[in-house]
Write an enzyme that holds these catalytic residues in place. Sequence first.
Site, short mmCIF file in Angstrom:
data_model
loop_
_atom_site.label_atom_id
_atom_site.label_comp_id
_atom_site.label_asym_id
_atom_site.label_seq_id
_atom_site.Cartn_x
_atom_site.Cartn_y
_atom_site.Cartn_z
N GLY A 124 -10.35 -43.65 -5.40
CA GLY A 124 -9.02 -44.09 -5.02
C GLY A 124 -8.40 -43.13 -4.04
O GLY A 124 -8.95 -42.06 -3.79
N GLU A 164 -3.56 -41.21 -8.90
CA GLU A 164 -3.08 -41.63 -7.57
C GLU A 164 -1.56 -41.80 -7.55
O GLU A 164 -0.90 -41.46 -6.57
CB GLU A 164 -3.77 -42.93 -7.12
CG GLU A 164 -5.29 -42.86 -7.01
CD GLU A 164 -5.81 -41.70 -6.19
OE1 GLU A 164 -5.08 -41.18 -5.32
OE2 GLU A 164 -6.96 -41.28 -6.44
N ASP A 227 -12.30 -39.46 -16.85
CA ASP A 227 -11.08 -40.08 -17.38
C ASP A 227 -10.74 -39.58 -18.79
O ASP A 227 -9.57 -39.34 -19.11
CB ASP A 227 -11.21 -41.60 -17.40
CG ASP A 227 -10.87 -42.23 -16.05
OD1 ASP A 227 -10.81 -41.49 -15.04
OD2 ASP A 227 -10.66 -43.46 -16.02
N1 ARG Z 1 -10.76 -38.67 -5.89
C1 ARG Z 1 -9.49 -39.27 -6.13
C2 ARG Z 1 -8.34 -38.47 -5.51
O1 ARG Z 1 -8.44 -37.32 -5.17
C3 ARG Z 1 -9.26 -39.60 -7.61
C4 ARG Z 1 -9.91 -38.82 -8.68
C5 ARG Z 1 -9.60 -39.44 -10.03
N2 ARG Z 1 -10.37 -38.90 -11.12
C6 ARG Z 1 -10.62 -39.54 -12.29
N3 ARG Z 1 -11.26 -38.95 -13.25
N4 ARG Z 1 -10.25 -40.76 -12.50
O2 ARG Z 1 -7.24 -38.96 -5.31
ZN ZN Z 2 -6.32 -36.78 -5.85
#
Ligand code: ARG
Ligand code: ZN
Length: 254
Positions: A124, A164, A227
């Site tokens: 995301g 996000e 998560d």
């Molecule tokens: N890579 C993304 C960001 O930096 C989202 C990371 C979300 N991690 C998770 N474990 N859901 O915005």
């Molecule tokens: Zn992030």
Amino acid sequence: FSGVARIPCVVHVVWKTPAQNISQAQIDSQLDVLNHDFRATNADLGIVPAPFGGLVADARIEFFLATEDPNGNPTSGITRTQTTRTSFGTDDGVKSSASGGIDPWPTDRYLNIWVCQLGGGLLGYAQFPGGPAETDGVVVLHSGFGTNGTAAAPFNLGRTTTHEIGHYLNLFHIWGDDGTGCSGTDEVADTPNQGGPNFGVPTFPKLSCSNGPNGDLFVNYMDYTDDRGMVMFTHDQVARMEACLDTVRGSLPV
Ligand code: ARG
Ligand code: ZN
Ligand code: CA
């Protein structure tokens, strides 16, 4: 704002394969997660190591699918758009019908959430407050969205959207975005200085940047763990989000 800020959301489902046209139940499951995570009522708060317990904060923000569309007509708060695009990237293509996505609803009145296939392992991305209206909102991979349907482990607890929206409300990554160095800051006073992102589900204590004895606050939503390992915002992160909703995003809460 005082009390609880309630934020109208529109979920734009942009799909090529039928599976990507996620169900109402999957969307509802994501809203449920948000309404627990931003009220500190999530059932997995118990994994916070005891020394960090006092940092857990209720953000007093709630989210709901819009009931009125931009023209004042009744709506489900969900749009569905078929696309010929196999996947999208961080170039905001999904946010415009001209590039195979769909334009946002007025970004001063709705939190726009696009859900689609993303390329390159991207879960995301979000736009920080103060950016262009045409691209304001968050984008989430359909298989990292909600807790059922196409949601797939280890990103099937809805935490990508929580993370996000943290960015959307002006939170930076907890390690300060300086790679693994110790000079970056997330501009938040009550989070420990942290070297780089954590992945998977670390074991307490996870030390970096001479931050012992307790080490990294790896259970925070603004880290990069799985998560099931991210379960809390801190008081000072909440203060940043609240300041954002009092100013730049002040027209959003109803
Ligand atoms: N890579 C993304 C960001 O930096 C989202 C990371 C979300 N991690 C998770 N474990 N859901 O915005
Ligand atoms: Zn992030
Ligand atoms: Ca750092």
